[in-house]
Each structure stands twice: as C-alpha cells, then as structure tokens.
Motif scaffolding. Sequence first.
Motif, short mmCIF file in Angstrom:
data_model
loop_
_atom_site.label_atom_id
_atom_site.label_comp_id
_atom_site.label_asym_id
_atom_site.label_seq_id
_atom_site.Cartn_x
_atom_site.Cartn_y
_atom_site.Cartn_z
N ARG A 134 0.84 -1.19 0.00
CA ARG A 134 0.00 0.00 0.00
C ARG A 134 0.88 1.24 0.00
N ASP A 142 0.13 -5.49 3.05
CA ASP A 142 -0.94 -6.41 3.41
C ASP A 142 -0.40 -7.82 3.37
N LYS A 145 -2.59 -9.16 7.67
CA LYS A 145 -3.32 -7.93 7.92
C LYS A 145 -2.47 -6.78 7.42
N THR A 146 -3.06 -5.59 7.34
CA THR A 146 -2.30 -4.42 6.91
C THR A 146 -1.47 -3.91 8.07
N ASP A 230 -1.24 -1.15 -4.43
CA ASP A 230 -2.58 -0.55 -4.38
C ASP A 230 -2.76 0.51 -5.46
#
Length: 369
Positions: A134, A142, A145-146, A230
């Motif tokens: 991201r 990610d 989880k991020t 992203d």
Amino acid sequence: MRAILADDEELALRYLEKQLLAIGSVEVIGKYADVEEALEAVAANPPDVVFLDIEMPVLSGVEAAELLAQRAPGTDIVFVTAFEEYAVKAFELNAVDYILKPVEKERLARTVARLAERKGHPPIPPASRAVMIRSFQVLEMDLAKTEPIPWRTTKAQELFAYLLHHRAQPVRKDALLEVLWPEVDIKRGYTQLYTTIYQIRKTMESLGADVRIVNYEKGYRLELNDVKIDAEEWEKGVMETKLEPGTLELHLGLLELYRGDYLAEYDYLWAESERQRLKTICFRHVMRLAEWLDSEGKRMEAVSVYYRALRMFPYSEEVHFSLMRQYAKLGDWSSVDKGYAALERMMRDEFDSEVPQPIRSWYREHKRT
C-alpha cells in the motif's frame, strides 16, 4: 538459495530468471550480460550457485568457471548452453549440472532440487497468499493484515519506495546515490547503498514477501512477482471499469482503496509528479461517479460522494460548487446557503480571495427564486 545468472543474451537471462522464480526456491540476486561483471559480483557477495552460459564473448564460460573456482570455491556452477559438446568439460570443472537451451522447467527443477540437497536448503514453495503493498498515504504491506513495514532506517524505507516507484525499469547505482546520499562522498555512499540494499532484502525476507531486489548491470531493479501495489490496482480499476449499475460497488470500493495521496506521509520530492498525476485521476473519478449517480436519480448518494470529494479536495472550488448545485436539485436551500458560506470562508482563509464571479452569480440567482 541465492543465485547469479550470466549470459550475453538478454532474452535468455530473462527466460531463465522467470523459470527459476516459477520454481520458487531460488532468489536471483543478480543477472549479467557481461561475464566479468558477474565475476566481480560473485567475489563481492558469493551466491550459492552461478548459472553460467558457456558461449560468451571476451571470456568464455569455461574460463569464467575456472576463475570462479579460485575466487568463490563454495559457489556451485551450473552450465546453461545450446552446445552439448561442452558437457564433458563442464563436469571436468566440477559443475553441478549441465542444462541445454531452451531450458525446460521440469529439467531445471531437478537441478534446483539437487542444488538444494547439496546446500542443505529445503525447497521453498512460492508464496500462496495474496500480498499487496500500500502506497496511498503511508507505505504498508498487506499480509495476514495491513501493517507498517519494520524498516531498519528511514533510508531503507526511502530506497525501497524509490525502487517501487521505478519498478518497471532498472535504476543505476549512481542515480540512487544522487537521490539518497547527495552530500556523501562516493566511496562512503556506495557502502551505505549496499548496506541499505541488504537491510531491505532482510526485511522482505522476514515478512515472507516475494519481493526481490535484483542486481541489474550497474544498478538494481525491484521485482514484485505476484505482489500487487494498491496504486497500480486502483488506477487499473478506475481506467478499465465502466460506470454502470452493475459496477457501482466496484467504484465505491475504488474510493475506499484511495486512502490518501501517493506516499503523502513522506516529503519525497521525487514522488511529487506521480502524486499529482494520481490525485488528478482520483479527482476526475470521484466527480464522474457523483455526476453518474445524479444522472441515475441517486441524488442523495451523489451528495455522499460529493462530501467524500470535499474531504479529499477541501480547497477545490469545483467540488464546493457541485455540492451546492446538488443540494439545489434536492430543494435543500438551507444546505445550499451553508455550502456557499463554507466556500466563502475557504476562499478568504486559504487564498485571501472572493468566491469566483460565476459562482456568485449562480448563488444570487438562486436567492431570488
């Protein structure tokens, strides 16, 4: 298992690297069309194995193998060539294997398994989980989880971001020094560059992300393999997804994906142009989405999107005015008045200016009706 590839044919290099990455247990730390550069790289940072073409100009693969045996005796050699007659000579030089071009994946996999057994490295399967980097607002990854990427230093973070920014092309080492260490003398700068590259590689390894920095001639290239970005996914979605009833949820999801401007948390001057380009695309997308919702009779949904646009672009006269006009269509004159007052404050506080004449004229006309 770490490998260096040497072949004077660029296409052959790329093909071999692709096959090795598909097998999934080899990290290509460098590939070279110049065998002498390959020898320097091996001496500086010995890999587990060198995949070496035999027919190369200036210095043949056989001659290079003899030098490798002296400079890096712990490094295995695998010959890759189109000429079968070199097989005997290859094994005289204690090469682990001898592979004919074009390289077949199954044959290469057997070689890799043999190398892994010799080195005591169990085969590593390719990453099966989806990973996304991201870059909107902050740099995160990610995985399960991020979460923030645990960089050792701010230079490691910026160098990774810079290579990510230029992911489609190799970046020369001297260019990296100019961007990240402009005040440092060249010798010290190269030392810091190599240290930082090492830190990034260890960070990616600790995260289990299939992201690799590959030596490329006199520079580096970031290889993401199956890892997504992203900004790239978002732009592709915006550009390729038509606006129609069946894709509304996709477009709303694209709005969520744009968490903030590209690398906005950092003051990287080299990212400013891309930041503005993506921001312009975002502005057009959110405004187009709101206008489409209005045209479909979804006027309250359009209001909601305009409010989102206002949060993203608080100093845009166009967004303020569009929201006012949307409220006028709904007959909500109180909200029109509040919107105009907000625009007046913004123009005065941020630009020491008045509301533009066309908007003032529209508002006066509205007040008379």
